[in-house]
Design a protein around this motif. Structure first.
Motif, PDB file in Angstrom:
ATOM      1  N   VAL A  72     -32.403 -28.785  74.448  1.00 39.25           N
ATOM      2  CA  VAL A  72     -32.030 -27.712  75.057  1.00 39.25           C
ATOM      3  C   VAL A  72     -32.459 -28.194  76.652  1.00 39.25           C
ATOM      4  CG1 VAL A  72     -32.486 -25.507  76.084  1.00 39.25           C
ATOM      5  CG2 VAL A  72     -31.645 -25.927  73.701  1.00 39.25           C
ATOM      6  N   TRP A  73     -33.549 -29.306  76.634  1.00 35.97           N
ATOM      7  CA  TRP A  73     -34.488 -29.272  77.960  1.00 35.97           C
ATOM      8  C   TRP A  73     -34.317 -30.762  78.317  1.00 35.97           C
ATOM      9  CZ3 TRP A  73     -34.662 -25.111  80.731  1.00 35.97           C
ATOM     10  CH2 TRP A  73     -35.068 -23.952  79.817  1.00 35.97           C
ATOM     11  N   VAL A  74     -33.865 -31.759  77.486  1.00 31.15           N
ATOM     12  CA  VAL A  74     -34.039 -33.068  77.765  1.00 31.15           C
ATOM     13  C   VAL A  74     -32.503 -33.402  77.643  1.00 31.15           C
ATOM     14  CG1 VAL A  74     -34.919 -35.090  77.167  1.00 31.15           C
ATOM     15  CG2 VAL A  74     -36.546 -33.422  76.909  1.00 31.15           C
ATOM     16  N   GLY A  75     -32.157 -34.076  78.480  1.00 29.26           N
ATOM     17  CA  GLY A  75     -30.816 -34.846  78.665  1.00 29.26           C
ATOM     18  C   GLY A  75     -29.727 -34.124  78.993  1.00 29.26           C
ATOM     19  N   VAL A  76     -29.402 -33.265  78.320  1.00 26.76           N
ATOM     20  CA  VAL A  76     -27.947 -32.264  78.643  1.00 26.76           C
ATOM     21  C   VAL A  76     -28.494 -31.302  79.408  1.00 26.76           C
ATOM     22  CG1 VAL A  76     -26.318 -30.977  77.545  1.00 26.76           C
ATOM     23  CG2 VAL A  76     -27.073 -32.780  76.422  1.00 26.76           C
ATOM     24  N   SER A  77     -27.847 -30.885  80.591  1.00 22.96           N
ATOM     25  CA  SER A  77     -28.319 -29.861  81.505  1.00 22.96           C
ATOM     26  C   SER A  77     -27.225 -28.555  81.131  1.00 22.96           C
ATOM     27  CB  SER A  77     -28.101 -30.194  82.773  1.00 22.96           C
ATOM     28  OG  SER A  77     -27.256 -29.618  83.766  1.00 22.96           O
ATOM     29  N   TYR A  78     -27.962 -27.506  80.820  1.00 25.23           N
ATOM     30  CA  TYR A  78     -27.305 -26.262  80.611  1.00 25.23           C
ATOM     31  C   TYR A  78     -27.379 -25.220  81.940  1.00 25.23           C
ATOM     32  CZ  TYR A  78     -27.022 -27.794  75.654  1.00 25.23           C
ATOM     33  OH  TYR A  78     -26.646 -28.480  74.698  1.00 25.23           O
ATOM     34  N   PRO A  79     -26.416 -24.450  81.874  1.00 19.85           N
ATOM     35  CA  PRO A  79     -26.544 -23.590  83.069  1.00 19.85           C
ATOM     36  C   PRO A  79     -27.812 -22.492  82.662  1.00 19.85           C
ATOM     37  CG  PRO A  79     -24.337 -23.614  82.221  1.00 19.85           C
ATOM     38  CD  PRO A  79     -24.870 -24.303  81.467  1.00 19.85           C
ATOM     39  N   GLN A  80     -28.173 -21.992  83.770  1.00 17.82           N
ATOM     40  CA  GLN A  80     -29.224 -21.022  83.599  1.00 17.82           C
ATOM     41  C   GLN A  80     -29.230 -19.791  82.620  1.00 17.82           C
ATOM     42  OE1 GLN A  80     -32.174 -21.939  84.619  1.00 17.82           O
ATOM     43  NE2 GLN A  80     -33.340 -19.925  83.897  1.00 17.82           N
ATOM     44  N   GLY A  81     -28.066 -19.239  82.658  1.00 15.72           N
ATOM     45  CA  GLY A  81     -27.945 -18.089  81.683  1.00 15.72           C
ATOM     46  C   GLY A  81     -27.004 -18.589  80.430  1.00 15.72           C
ATOM     47  N   SER A  82     -26.975 -19.894  80.064  1.00 15.84           N
ATOM     48  CA  SER A  82     -26.239 -20.083  78.948  1.00 15.84           C
ATOM     49  C   SER A  82     -26.932 -19.658  77.865  1.00 15.84           C
ATOM     50  CB  SER A  82     -26.085 -21.780  78.898  1.00 15.84           C
ATOM     51  OG  SER A  82     -27.429 -22.243  78.465  1.00 15.84           O
ATOM     52  N   ALA A  83     -25.822 -19.510  76.793  1.00 16.80           N
ATOM     53  CA  ALA A  83     -26.353 -18.993  75.362  1.00 16.80           C
ATOM     54  C   ALA A  83     -27.271 -19.841  74.916  1.00 16.80           C
ATOM     55  CB  ALA A  83     -25.152 -18.588  74.666  1.00 16.80           C
ATOM     56  N   ILE A  84     -27.331 -21.074  74.880  1.00 18.28           N
ATOM     57  CA  ILE A  84     -28.157 -21.797  74.268  1.00 18.28           C
ATOM     58  C   ILE A  84     -29.555 -21.596  74.743  1.00 18.28           C
ATOM     59  CG2 ILE A  84     -28.075 -23.986  75.601  1.00 18.28           C
ATOM     60  CD1 ILE A  84     -28.132 -23.970  71.732  1.00 18.28           C
ATOM     61  N   LYS A  85     -29.704 -21.462  76.181  1.00 20.10           N
ATOM     62  CA  LYS A  85     -31.005 -21.215  76.730  1.00 20.10           C
ATOM     63  C   LYS A  85     -31.567 -19.601  76.477  1.00 20.10           C
ATOM     64  CE  LYS A  85     -31.428 -24.574  80.521  1.00 20.10           C
ATOM     65  NZ  LYS A  85     -31.616 -24.554  81.700  1.00 20.10           N
ATOM     66  N   VAL A  86     -30.593 -18.773  76.410  1.00 23.17           N
ATOM     67  CA  VAL A  86     -30.974 -17.394  75.948  1.00 23.17           C
ATOM     68  C   VAL A  86     -31.630 -17.394  74.565  1.00 23.17           C
ATOM     69  CG1 VAL A  86     -30.214 -15.094  75.250  1.00 23.17           C
ATOM     70  CG2 VAL A  86     -29.508 -16.262  77.614  1.00 23.17           C
ATOM     71  N   HIS A  87     -30.929 -18.235  73.691  1.00 28.22           N
ATOM     72  CA  HIS A  87     -31.531 -18.482  72.262  1.00 28.22           C
ATOM     73  C   HIS A  87     -32.603 -18.996  72.101  1.00 28.22           C
ATOM     74  CE1 HIS A  87     -31.325 -20.416  68.266  1.00 28.22           C
ATOM     75  NE2 HIS A  87     -30.510 -19.315  67.831  1.00 28.22           N
ATOM     76  N   PHE A  88     -33.011 -20.009  72.892  1.00 27.31           N
ATOM     77  CA  PHE A  88     -34.133 -20.999  73.028  1.00 27.31           C
ATOM     78  C   PHE A  88     -35.269 -19.860  73.102  1.00 27.31           C
ATOM     79  CE2 PHE A  88     -37.349 -22.855  75.122  1.00 27.31           C
ATOM     80  CZ  PHE A  88     -37.880 -23.996  74.342  1.00 27.31           C
ATOM     81  N   TRP A  89     -35.251 -19.034  74.317  1.00 30.02           N
ATOM     82  CA  TRP A  89     -36.043 -18.241  74.883  1.00 30.02           C
ATOM     83  C   TRP A  89     -36.432 -16.899  73.809  1.00 30.02           C
ATOM     84  CZ3 TRP A  89     -39.789 -20.204  77.837  1.00 30.02           C
ATOM     85  CH2 TRP A  89     -39.357 -21.180  78.806  1.00 30.02           C
ATOM     86  N   ALA A  90     -35.483 -16.589  73.331  1.00 29.51           N
ATOM     87  CA  ALA A  90     -35.597 -15.367  72.429  1.00 29.51           C
ATOM     88  C   ALA A  90     -36.075 -15.863  71.264  1.00 29.51           C
ATOM     89  CB  ALA A  90     -34.038 -14.561  72.224  1.00 29.51           C
ATOM     90  N   TYR A  91     -35.850 -16.939  70.506  1.00 31.62           N
ATOM     91  CA  TYR A  91     -36.633 -17.428  69.482  1.00 31.62           C
ATOM     92  C   TYR A  91     -38.052 -17.895  69.887  1.00 31.62           C
ATOM     93  CZ  TYR A  91     -33.799 -17.737  65.309  1.00 31.62           C
ATOM     94  OH  TYR A  91     -33.331 -17.502  64.047  1.00 31.62           O
ATOM     95  N   LEU A  92     -38.281 -18.356  70.865  1.00 31.21           N
ATOM     96  CA  LEU A  92     -39.610 -18.527  71.173  1.00 31.21           C
ATOM     97  C   LEU A  92     -40.616 -17.346  71.498  1.00 31.21           C
ATOM     98  CD1 LEU A  92     -41.568 -20.948  72.162  1.00 31.21           C
ATOM     99  CD2 LEU A  92     -40.946 -20.523  74.577  1.00 31.21           C
TER     100      LEU A  92
END
Length: 141
Positions: A72-92
C-alpha cells in the motif's frame, strides 16, 4: 486488490498475503465467540481458549500486515480515500484493539468481562467492515 495493482507486486508476496490474510479474522471471530460464551457460562475454559486464539491470531496477523504495508505505501500511489488504504487502516486499528484485548485476557478470568467482549466485538466489526468496503468499492470501481 484489483488485478492491475497485483500485477505490479511480487507474485510470491501476493500469494503469501492471500494465504495468510483471512486466518487472523477466523481466530479473532472464534475468540469473540468464546468471549460471548464465557459471558453467559462463566466457565473459565472459554476465556482461556479466547486468550490463546487472540494470541495466535496476532502472531499470524504479522505476516499479511507487513506485506500489505509494503504493497500500500511503497511504490504504487493510491488516492487518499481509496478502498485499499481504508482497508489497511481499519485492519491496523483492529489489530491494535486485539493487542489491548490480549492484555485484558492476561488478567484473571473474572476481570476479562466486559472489556474483553467489547474489544473483541469492536475488532471483529472493524475487520468485517474493512473486508466488505474493499469488496464493494472494488466491485463498483
Amino acid at each position: 486488490m484489483t488485478s492491475q495493482v497485483t500485477s505490479r507486486h511480487s507474485t510470491f508476496a501476493v500469494a503469501v498475503y492471500a494465504l495468510f490474510h483471512p486466518v487472523p479474522l477466523g481466530f479473532f471471530v472464534a475468540g469473540w465467540i468464546f468471549d460471548i460464551i464465557y459471558l453467559y457460562s462463566t466457565e473459565i475454559f472459554w476465556t482461556q481458549a479466547a486468550s490463546w486464539l487472540i494470541a495466535i491470531g496476532l502472531i499470524i496477523a504479522i505476516i499479511p500486515r507487513l506485506i500489505n504495508l509494503v504493497q500500500v505505501w511503497v511504490g504504487v500511489s493510491y488516492p487518499q480515500g481509496s478502498a485499499i488504504k481504508v482497508h489497511f487502516w481499519a485492519y491496523l486499528l483492529a489489530i491494535i484493539l486485539e493487542i489491548f484485548n490480549a492484555f485484558i485476557h492476561s488478567r484473571d478470568a473474572w476481570a476479562v468481562v466486559p472489556a474483553g467482549v467489547i474489544l473483541s466485538t469492536l475488532a471483529v466489526v472493524l475487520m468485517l467492515f474493512a473486508n466488505v468496503q474493499l469488496a464493494v468499492r472494488d466491485r463498483t470501481a
